[in-house]
Design a protein around this motif. Structure first.
Motif, PDB file in Angstrom:
ATOM      1  N   PHE A 131      13.605  -4.539  -2.937  1.00  0.00           N
ATOM      2  CA  PHE A 131      14.296  -3.610  -3.833  1.00  0.00           C
ATOM      3  C   PHE A 131      15.815  -3.685  -3.663  1.00  0.00           C
ATOM      4  CE2 PHE A 131      16.155   0.412  -5.064  1.00  0.00           C
ATOM      5  CZ  PHE A 131      15.515   0.726  -6.246  1.00  0.00           C
ATOM      6  N   THR A 132      16.295  -3.628  -2.433  1.00  0.00           N
ATOM      7  CA  THR A 132      17.746  -3.610  -2.185  1.00  0.00           C
ATOM      8  C   THR A 132      18.402  -4.925  -2.590  1.00  0.00           C
ATOM      9  OG1 THR A 132      17.449  -2.069  -0.339  1.00  0.00           O
ATOM     10  CG2 THR A 132      19.525  -3.296  -0.422  1.00  0.00           C
ATOM     11  N   ILE A 144       4.997   6.124  -8.047  1.00  0.00           N
ATOM     12  CA  ILE A 144       5.772   5.411  -7.026  1.00  0.00           C
ATOM     13  C   ILE A 144       6.121   6.393  -5.920  1.00  0.00           C
ATOM     14  CG2 ILE A 144       7.866   4.096  -6.514  1.00  0.00           C
ATOM     15  CD1 ILE A 144       7.962   3.264  -9.433  1.00  0.00           C
ATOM     16  N   THR A 145       5.764   6.015  -4.690  1.00  0.00           N
ATOM     17  CA  THR A 145       6.072   6.879  -3.549  1.00  0.00           C
ATOM     18  C   THR A 145       6.976   6.124  -2.566  1.00  0.00           C
ATOM     19  OG1 THR A 145       4.104   6.129  -2.351  1.00  0.00           O
ATOM     20  CG2 THR A 145       3.892   8.118  -3.708  1.00  0.00           C
ATOM     21  N   LEU A 146       7.603   6.901  -1.697  1.00  0.00           N
ATOM     22  CA  LEU A 146       8.416   6.318  -0.628  1.00  0.00           C
ATOM     23  C   LEU A 146       7.594   6.345   0.648  1.00  0.00           C
ATOM     24  CD1 LEU A 146      11.308   5.238  -0.003  1.00  0.00           C
ATOM     25  CD2 LEU A 146      11.855   7.553   0.791  1.00  0.00           C
ATOM     26  N   GLU A 147       7.384   5.149   1.232  1.00  0.00           N
ATOM     27  CA  GLU A 147       6.509   5.022   2.387  1.00  0.00           C
ATOM     28  C   GLU A 147       7.213   4.278   3.524  1.00  0.00           C
ATOM     29  OE1 GLU A 147       3.692   6.529   2.310  1.00  0.00           O
ATOM     30  OE2 GLU A 147       3.338   6.828   0.158  1.00  0.00           O
ATOM     31  N   PRO A 148       6.658   4.345   4.733  1.00  0.00           N
ATOM     32  CA  PRO A 148       7.204   3.545   5.840  1.00  0.00           C
ATOM     33  C   PRO A 148       7.066   2.058   5.529  1.00  0.00           C
ATOM     34  CG  PRO A 148       5.741   5.261   6.664  1.00  0.00           C
ATOM     35  CD  PRO A 148       5.556   5.228   5.178  1.00  0.00           C
ATOM     36  N   GLU A 149       7.909   1.226   6.142  1.00  0.00           N
ATOM     37  CA  GLU A 149       7.826  -0.220   5.939  1.00  0.00           C
ATOM     38  C   GLU A 149       6.410  -0.715   6.225  1.00  0.00           C
ATOM     39  OE1 GLU A 149      10.764  -2.068   8.374  1.00  0.00           O
ATOM     40  OE2 GLU A 149      12.369  -1.812   6.897  1.00  0.00           O
ATOM     41  N   GLY A 150       5.910  -1.569   5.332  1.00  0.00           N
ATOM     42  CA  GLY A 150       4.544  -2.055   5.462  1.00  0.00           C
ATOM     43  C   GLY A 150       3.591  -1.317   4.545  1.00  0.00           C
ATOM     44  N   GLY A 159      16.144   3.134 -12.074  1.00  0.00           N
ATOM     45  CA  GLY A 159      16.423   4.555 -11.919  1.00  0.00           C
ATOM     46  C   GLY A 159      16.043   5.133 -10.574  1.00  0.00           C
ATOM     47  N   LEU A 160      15.640   4.285  -9.646  1.00  0.00           N
ATOM     48  CA  LEU A 160      15.292   4.766  -8.297  1.00  0.00           C
ATOM     49  C   LEU A 160      16.482   4.591  -7.360  1.00  0.00           C
ATOM     50  CD1 LEU A 160      11.704   3.268  -7.845  1.00  0.00           C
ATOM     51  CD2 LEU A 160      12.294   5.659  -8.284  1.00  0.00           C
ATOM     52  N   PRO A 161      16.711   5.549  -6.462  1.00  0.00           N
ATOM     53  CA  PRO A 161      17.802   5.398  -5.489  1.00  0.00           C
ATOM     54  C   PRO A 161      17.450   4.360  -4.421  1.00  0.00           C
ATOM     55  CG  PRO A 161      16.559   7.385  -5.020  1.00  0.00           C
ATOM     56  CD  PRO A 161      16.000   6.841  -6.306  1.00  0.00           C
ATOM     57  N   GLU A 162      18.463   3.884  -3.727  1.00  0.00           N
ATOM     58  CA  GLU A 162      18.229   2.943  -2.633  1.00  0.00           C
ATOM     59  C   GLU A 162      17.370   3.622  -1.560  1.00  0.00           C
ATOM     60  OE1 GLU A 162      19.189  -0.274  -2.155  1.00  0.00           O
ATOM     61  OE2 GLU A 162      19.945  -0.320  -4.215  1.00  0.00           O
ATOM     62  N   PRO A 163      16.295   2.986  -1.108  1.00  0.00           N
ATOM     63  CA  PRO A 163      15.465   3.599  -0.067  1.00  0.00           C
ATOM     64  C   PRO A 163      16.202   3.628   1.263  1.00  0.00           C
ATOM     65  CG  PRO A 163      14.751   1.360  -0.479  1.00  0.00           C
ATOM     66  CD  PRO A 163      15.793   1.656  -1.510  1.00  0.00           C
ATOM     67  N   PRO A 164      15.981   4.670   2.072  1.00  0.00           N
ATOM     68  CA  PRO A 164      16.622   4.714   3.396  1.00  0.00           C
ATOM     69  C   PRO A 164      16.070   3.621   4.296  1.00  0.00           C
ATOM     70  CG  PRO A 164      15.056   6.513   3.140  1.00  0.00           C
ATOM     71  CD  PRO A 164      15.169   5.855   1.803  1.00  0.00           C
ATOM     72  N   LYS A 165      16.785   3.318   5.372  1.00  0.00           N
ATOM     73  CA  LYS A 165      16.379   2.278   6.302  1.00  0.00           C
ATOM     74  C   LYS A 165      15.008   2.599   6.888  1.00  0.00           C
ATOM     75  CE  LYS A 165      18.043  -0.371  10.280  1.00  0.00           C
ATOM     76  NZ  LYS A 165      19.129  -0.521  11.290  1.00  0.00           N
ATOM     77  N   GLY A 166      14.136   1.596   6.922  1.00  0.00           N
ATOM     78  CA  GLY A 166      12.794   1.790   7.462  1.00  0.00           C
ATOM     79  C   GLY A 166      11.795   2.277   6.444  1.00  0.00           C
ATOM     80  N   LYS A 167      12.225   2.434   5.192  1.00  0.00           N
ATOM     81  CA  LYS A 167      11.345   2.925   4.130  1.00  0.00           C
ATOM     82  C   LYS A 167      11.292   1.924   2.980  1.00  0.00           C
ATOM     83  CE  LYS A 167      10.519   7.116   5.881  1.00  0.00           C
ATOM     84  NZ  LYS A 167       9.173   7.677   6.160  1.00  0.00           N
ATOM     85  N   VAL A 168      10.179   1.933   2.241  1.00  0.00           N
ATOM     86  CA  VAL A 168      10.020   1.086   1.062  1.00  0.00           C
ATOM     87  C   VAL A 168       9.313   1.879  -0.027  1.00  0.00           C
ATOM     88  CG1 VAL A 168       9.951  -1.121   2.299  1.00  0.00           C
ATOM     89  CG2 VAL A 168       7.825   0.169   1.940  1.00  0.00           C
ATOM     90  N   TYR A 169       9.537   1.453  -1.264  1.00  0.00           N
ATOM     91  CA  TYR A 169       8.784   2.055  -2.371  1.00  0.00           C
ATOM     92  C   TYR A 169       7.435   1.365  -2.491  1.00  0.00           C
ATOM     93  CZ  TYR A 169      12.956   4.537  -3.913  1.00  0.00           C
ATOM     94  OH  TYR A 169      14.027   5.385  -3.978  1.00  0.00           O
ATOM     95  N   GLN A 170       6.385   2.172  -2.772  1.00  0.00           N
ATOM     96  CA  GLN A 170       5.046   1.636  -2.966  1.00  0.00           C
ATOM     97  C   GLN A 170       4.544   2.085  -4.332  1.00  0.00           C
ATOM     98  OE1 GLN A 170       2.507   2.225   0.398  1.00  0.00           O
ATOM     99  NE2 GLN A 170       0.723   1.252  -0.501  1.00  0.00           N
ATOM    100  N   VAL A 171       3.973   1.142  -5.084  1.00  0.00           N
ATOM    101  CA  VAL A 171       3.517   1.409  -6.454  1.00  0.00           C
ATOM    102  C   VAL A 171       2.006   1.641  -6.442  1.00  0.00           C
ATOM    103  CG1 VAL A 171       3.489   0.547  -8.829  1.00  0.00           C
ATOM    104  CG2 VAL A 171       5.356  -0.102  -7.286  1.00  0.00           C
TER     105      VAL A 171
END
Length: 260
Positions: free
Chosen positions: A215-216, A236-242, A184-196
């Motif tokens: 994820f993708t 779950i938050t959207l964070e920068p890569e890493g 149920g989560l949308p595709e993260p934008p480029k340069g971003k990742v989901y963090q649990v």
């Protein structure tokens, strides 16, 4: 390679005549591709065969019609029979060999391409079968997890930044792991990742469970994550890569508390 000695060996004639083994044909074909002098020699041999083949059809001066004419003439005559110096049966064989050799060259090339394609297809099929087997094993494992009465199911609802988002966590305390269904989560934008995040509520203490870097690429969007914590909620938050050291609350996509 000594090209002159190679030509003098007669192997090119045998190659054109189709008298070599499959391995020898491949070796000669490779040599022809590598050395232009060999290719020119093959062309020269084939040209000679064509000329000789044509001569075999046009130079036979004594025909069946001549013999028939002699038989119809009542005057006794001796029909002179001369032995040809040219072995026409051999020339006919060379003509046939030329045709066969030309087809053989083409066939060897096509066979090499076919073998390469078959090997590629076989490898791809094996990978697909292996992937399907792994997927089936994972699916069976997940079914067992979801049906386990001791598994704690935690629904995560969408938050302000993305109200339509949702996820679900299945927490197996026996193995200290969770299974995150993130469909149920949308595709993260480029340069971003989901963090649990694992959360303690009083006081509010977040502990990172890692980022979902695949994820993708993951079709099923089901991820297995270690969780040795005494969690009271998950987010779950959207964070920068890493990932980040602490959650970016403005990018909190889903949140859910563990039922008491």
């Amino acid at each position: 390679m000594n090209v002159k000695e190679y030509i003098a060996s007669g192997i090119l004639e045998l190659y054109i005549a189709g008298s070599l083994s499959e391995k020898e044909n491949e070796e000669v074909h490779a040599a022809i591709q590598k050395y232009p002098e060999l290719l020119e020699e093959v062309a020269s041999i084939e040209k000679a065969i064509v000329i000789l083949s044509a001569a075999a059809k046009t130079n036979n001066s004594y025909s069946f019609a001549d013999i028939q004419h002699q038989l119809q003439d009542n005057t006794p005559k001796i029909i002179p029979i001369t032995k040809s110096k040219t072995n026409w049966s051999q020339l006919s064989g060379w003509a046939a060999a030329f045709i066969f050799g030309s087809v053989l060259i083409y066939t060897v090339i096509q066979n090499n391409k076919l073998k390469t394609q078959i090997a590629t297809d076989k490898q791809q099929l094996e990978e697909q079968i292996d992937k399907a087997s792994n997927s089936l094993a994972e699916a069976e494992k997940l079914i067992e997890v979801f049906r386990d009465k001791e598994i704690i199911a935690v629904p995560l609802a969408g938050q302000k930044v993305s109200p339509n988002s949702y996820a679900k966590i299945y927490w197996d305390k026996k193995t200290n792991s969770i299974y995150l269904d993130a469909k149920g989560l949308p595709e993260p934008p480029k340069g971003k990742v989901y963090q649990v995040w694992s959360l303690k509520l009083s006081p509010l203490t977040p502990t990172s469970l890692g980022t979902i870097d695949t994820f993708t690429a993951d079709v099923n969007k089901i991820f297995t994550i270690d969780n040795p914590n005494e969690s009271e909620a998950f987010g779950i938050t959207l964070e920068p890569e890493g990932g980040s050291a602490s959650p970016t609350l403005e990018q909190l996509y889903t949140l859910g508390a563990v039922s008491p």
